[in-house]
Design a protein around this motif. Structure first.
Motif, mmCIF file in Angstrom:
data_model
loop_
_atom_site.group_PDB
_atom_site.id
_atom_site.type_symbol
_atom_site.label_atom_id
_atom_site.label_comp_id
_atom_site.label_asym_id
_atom_site.label_seq_id
_atom_site.Cartn_x
_atom_site.Cartn_y
_atom_site.Cartn_z
ATOM 1 N N ILE A 1 0.834 -1.206 0.000
ATOM 2 C CA ILE A 1 0.000 0.000 0.000
ATOM 3 C C ILE A 1 0.873 1.263 0.000
ATOM 4 N N ALA A 2 1.994 1.222 0.731
ATOM 5 C CA ALA A 2 2.888 2.390 0.768
ATOM 6 C C ALA A 2 3.408 2.690 -0.634
ATOM 7 N N ARG A 3 3.729 1.643 -1.393
ATOM 8 C CA ARG A 3 4.202 1.835 -2.767
ATOM 9 C C ARG A 3 3.115 2.506 -3.597
ATOM 10 N N LYS A 4 1.869 2.054 -3.415
ATOM 11 C CA LYS A 4 0.761 2.656 -4.169
ATOM 12 C C LYS A 4 0.567 4.120 -3.790
ATOM 13 N N VAL A 5 0.730 4.418 -2.488
ATOM 14 C CA VAL A 5 0.601 5.816 -2.045
ATOM 15 C C VAL A 5 1.666 6.664 -2.726
ATOM 16 N N LEU A 6 2.918 6.176 -2.696
ATOM 17 C CA LEU A 6 4.030 6.927 -3.280
ATOM 18 C C LEU A 6 3.814 7.173 -4.763
ATOM 19 N N ARG A 7 3.275 6.178 -5.461
ATOM 20 C CA ARG A 7 3.069 6.272 -6.895
ATOM 21 C C ARG A 7 1.899 7.193 -7.235
ATOM 22 N N GLY A 8 1.100 7.532 -6.201
ATOM 23 C CA GLY A 8 -0.035 8.430 -6.456
ATOM 24 C C GLY A 8 -1.270 7.716 -6.964
ATOM 25 N N ASP A 9 -1.338 6.402 -6.760
ATOM 26 C CA ASP A 9 -2.488 5.611 -7.225
ATOM 27 C C ASP A 9 -3.813 6.147 -6.710
ATOM 28 N N PHE A 10 -3.805 6.653 -5.465
ATOM 29 C CA PHE A 10 -5.074 7.029 -4.840
ATOM 30 C C PHE A 10 -5.471 8.445 -5.198
ATOM 31 N N ASP A 11 -4.545 9.211 -5.768
ATOM 32 C CA ASP A 11 -4.898 10.547 -6.243
ATOM 33 C C ASP A 11 -5.576 10.462 -7.601
ATOM 34 N N VAL A 12 -5.171 9.490 -8.425
ATOM 35 C CA VAL A 12 -5.770 9.336 -9.759
ATOM 36 C C VAL A 12 -6.784 8.193 -9.798
ATOM 37 N N GLU A 13 -7.060 7.609 -8.628
ATOM 38 C CA GLU A 13 -8.011 6.489 -8.508
ATOM 39 C C GLU A 13 -7.659 5.350 -9.454
ATOM 40 N N ARG A 14 -6.366 5.061 -9.549
ATOM 41 C CA ARG A 14 -5.902 3.950 -10.388
ATOM 42 C C ARG A 14 -6.498 2.643 -9.890
ATOM 43 N N LYS A 15 -6.927 1.789 -10.825
ATOM 44 C CA LYS A 15 -7.589 0.550 -10.428
ATOM 45 C C LYS A 15 -6.578 -0.469 -9.907
ATOM 46 N N GLY A 16 -7.010 -1.221 -8.900
ATOM 47 C CA GLY A 16 -6.133 -2.235 -8.321
ATOM 48 C C GLY A 16 -5.920 -3.378 -9.291
ATOM 49 N N PHE A 17 -4.709 -3.980 -9.289
ATOM 50 C CA PHE A 17 -4.412 -5.050 -10.252
ATOM 51 C C PHE A 17 -5.212 -6.312 -9.951
ATOM 52 N N PHE A 18 -5.649 -6.448 -8.702
ATOM 53 C CA PHE A 18 -6.347 -7.669 -8.308
ATOM 54 C C PHE A 18 -7.853 -7.460 -8.257
ATOM 55 N N THR A 19 -8.287 -6.339 -7.664
ATOM 56 C CA THR A 19 -9.717 -6.110 -7.465
ATOM 57 C C THR A 19 -10.348 -5.327 -8.605
ATOM 58 N N SER A 20 -9.551 -4.627 -9.415
ATOM 59 C CA SER A 20 -10.049 -3.744 -10.480
ATOM 60 C C SER A 20 -10.948 -2.646 -9.949
ATOM 61 N N ARG A 21 -10.838 -2.345 -8.667
ATOM 62 C CA ARG A 21 -11.636 -1.251 -8.107
ATOM 63 C C ARG A 21 -10.776 0.007 -8.002
ATOM 64 N N LYS A 22 -11.458 1.145 -8.048
ATOM 65 C CA LYS A 22 -10.735 2.403 -7.960
ATOM 66 C C LYS A 22 -9.997 2.518 -6.626
#
Lengths: 239, 122
Positions: free
Chosen positions: A188-209
Motif C-alpha cells: 500500500i505504501a508503494r501505491k501511495v508513493l506512486r499516487g495511485d489514490f490521487d488518480v483512482e488507479r484501479k487495483g491489479f487484483f480487485t479492479s476497483r478504484k
C-alpha cells in the motif's frame, strides 16, 4: 411522525443513539451507512479473527488449568541475561513497545493519508512496516533461544509439556499476522508513493478504484495485530 | 417525486463521503500513544516487582482492558463510528465470556479427574 421526539445530532440532524441503530439496521440495501465497504469488510474479518485468537487463548487457558504439572514461569523463561543479571521478561517488554510504536506511526499515516500528503503517509507506513519487521525479528530470536533451550511442542525442561505447543501456536499465529501486515503495508505504501489514490488507479487484483480509505483499512488490520498482542502479553506472558 | 429521491440520494452520498473520512487532530493520537506507553510500562512493572495473587491478576486485566479500549476507540476510530457498526463488531466478542465460563468448568473437571487417577502418591 414527530421529529422532535427523536434524539438528533445538532449539526447533521441525523438520528442518534438507539434510533440510529434501529434505523440503520432496518433500512434498505446497507446497514453500515457512511462506512466504505472495504472498511466494513475489514471489520467483519477482524471479528472472525478475534474468534480464532480467542480459541487459541481459550485452549491455552484450558490446558493450563487442567494440567497437574507446574506451569513454567514465563517471567524466568523469557528473562534475558543483561549486565550480569537476569532481567525478567525484558525482550517481551521491548517487543510490546516496538509494536505500540508501530501502531502510533500507523495512526498518523492514516491521518496524513486523508490529507493526501503522499510523502509523509508513505514514510510513516514504511516506518510502521520496519517496526513490524523488527518485531518479527525479535520473535525469531525468542523462538531460537527457546528451541536451543529444549522447548518443543511436546515438552520442555521446566514443567507442563503443553507450554511449548501453546507458545508456538499462539505466538506463531500472531507472528504470521504481523508478517502479512508488513507485506500489506509495503504494497500500500508503494501505491501511495506512486499516487495511485490521487488518480483512482484501479487495483491489479480487485479492479476497483484506489482510494485513500485503503490506508485506513490497512491501519485497522495493523492496529488489530497490536490489539491481539495486548491480550497475548497479558494472558500468556504476565499471567 | 423521483427527482426528489435522486436529489436526496445524491445528498446522502455527498454527506457520506464527508462523514467517513476520519479527520482528527494530531494531538489526540500522540496523547493515546503516550498513554499506551505508560500503561505498557505499568503492566511490565506488575511482573518486574513480582506482584502476586489477586492484585497481580486484577492489575494485568485492568491495564489490558484500558490498552485494548484505547486502541479500538481511538486508533481504530471506533469512537467516531455509527452505532450500527459499533454494536455489530463489539457485541459478538462478549459471547466469548460464555465460552470462557464453559471451558473453566470443563478444565476444572479434567483437573479433578486427573488428580483422582494420576495424582496418587503426590
Amino acid at each position: 411522525m414527530s421529529h422532535s421526539a427523536i434524539a438528533e445530532d445538532k449539526t447533521t440532524h441525523a438520528p442518534r443513539g438507539w434510533t440510529s441503530l434501529v434505523r440503520d439496521w432496518s433500512s434498505d440495501q446497507r446497514a453500515f451507512k457512511d462506512v466504505p465497504w472495504g472498511k466494513a469488510m475489514m471489520w467483519i474479518f477482524l471479528l472472525s479473527d478475534t474468534f480464532i485468537f480467542s480459541c487459541f487463548l481459550l485452549s491455552y487457558m484450558t490446558v493450563r488449568m487442567s494440567t497437574l504439572a507446574q506451569w513454567p514461569n514465563p517471567s524466568e523463561v523469557f528473562a534475558l541475561h543483561i549486565g550480569g543479571r537476569d532481567v525478567p521478561l525484558i525482550l517481551i517488554a521491548i517487543m510490546t513497545f516496538v509494536l505500540i510504536s508501530s501502531s502510533g506511526t500507523m495512526a498518523l499515516a492514516v491521518k496524513y493519508g486523508y490529507q493526501r500528503n503522499r510523502r509523509v503517509t508513505a514514510t510513516l507506513m514504511l516506518l510502521t512496516a520496519a517496526l513490524g519487521a523488527t518485531f518479527v525479528g525479535m520473535q525469531a530470536f525468542e523462538w531460537t533461544k527457546l528451541i536451543t533451550e529444549g522447548v518443543r511442542p511436546w515438552g520442555n525442561p521446566w514443567g507442563a509439556p503443553q507450554f511449548g505447543s501453546t507458545f508456538f501456536m499462539i505466538t506463531g499465529f500472531h507472528g504470521t499476522h504481523v508478517t502479512i501486515g508488513v507485506i500489506f503495508l509495503i504494497i500500500i505504501a508503494r501505491k501511495v508513493l506512486r499516487g495511485d489514490f490521487d488518480v483512482e488507479r484501479k487495483g491489479f487484483f480487485t479492479s476497483r478504484k484506489g482510494r485513500y480509505e485503503i490506508v485506513e483499512t490497512t491501519g485497522l488490520y495493523w492496529h488489530f495485530v497490536d490489539l491481539v498482542w495486548v491480550f497475548i502479553f497479558a494472558f500468556f506472558y504476565l499471567w | 417525486m423521483a427527482h426528489v429521491e435522486v436529489q436526496h440520494a445524491q445528498g446522502q452520498q455527498a454527506h457520506g463521503q464527508q462523514a467517513h473520512s476520519q479527520q482528527h487532530p494530531i494531538g489526540i493520537y500522540l496523547w493515546i500513544w503516550g498513554l499506551l506507553f505508560v500503561l505498557s510500562t505499568c503492566s511490565y512493572f506488575v511482573d518486574y516487582f513480582h506482584l502476586q495473587g489477586m492484585l497481580r491478576y486484577s492489575l494485568i486485566l485492568l491495564f489490558m482492558i484500558l490498552k485494548a479500549g484505547l486502541i479500538v476507540a481511538v486508533f481504530m476510530h471506533m469512537a467516531w463510528e455509527r452505532l450500527a457498526l459499533i454494536y455489530a463488531i463489539l457485541v459478538p466478542p462478549v459471547l466469548i465470556l460464555v465460552f470462557v465460563a464453559l471451558m473453566t468448568l470443563e478444565s476444572d473437571y479434567t483437573f479433578l479427574t486427573r488428580e483422582e487417577f494420576f495424582g496418587i502418591g503426590r
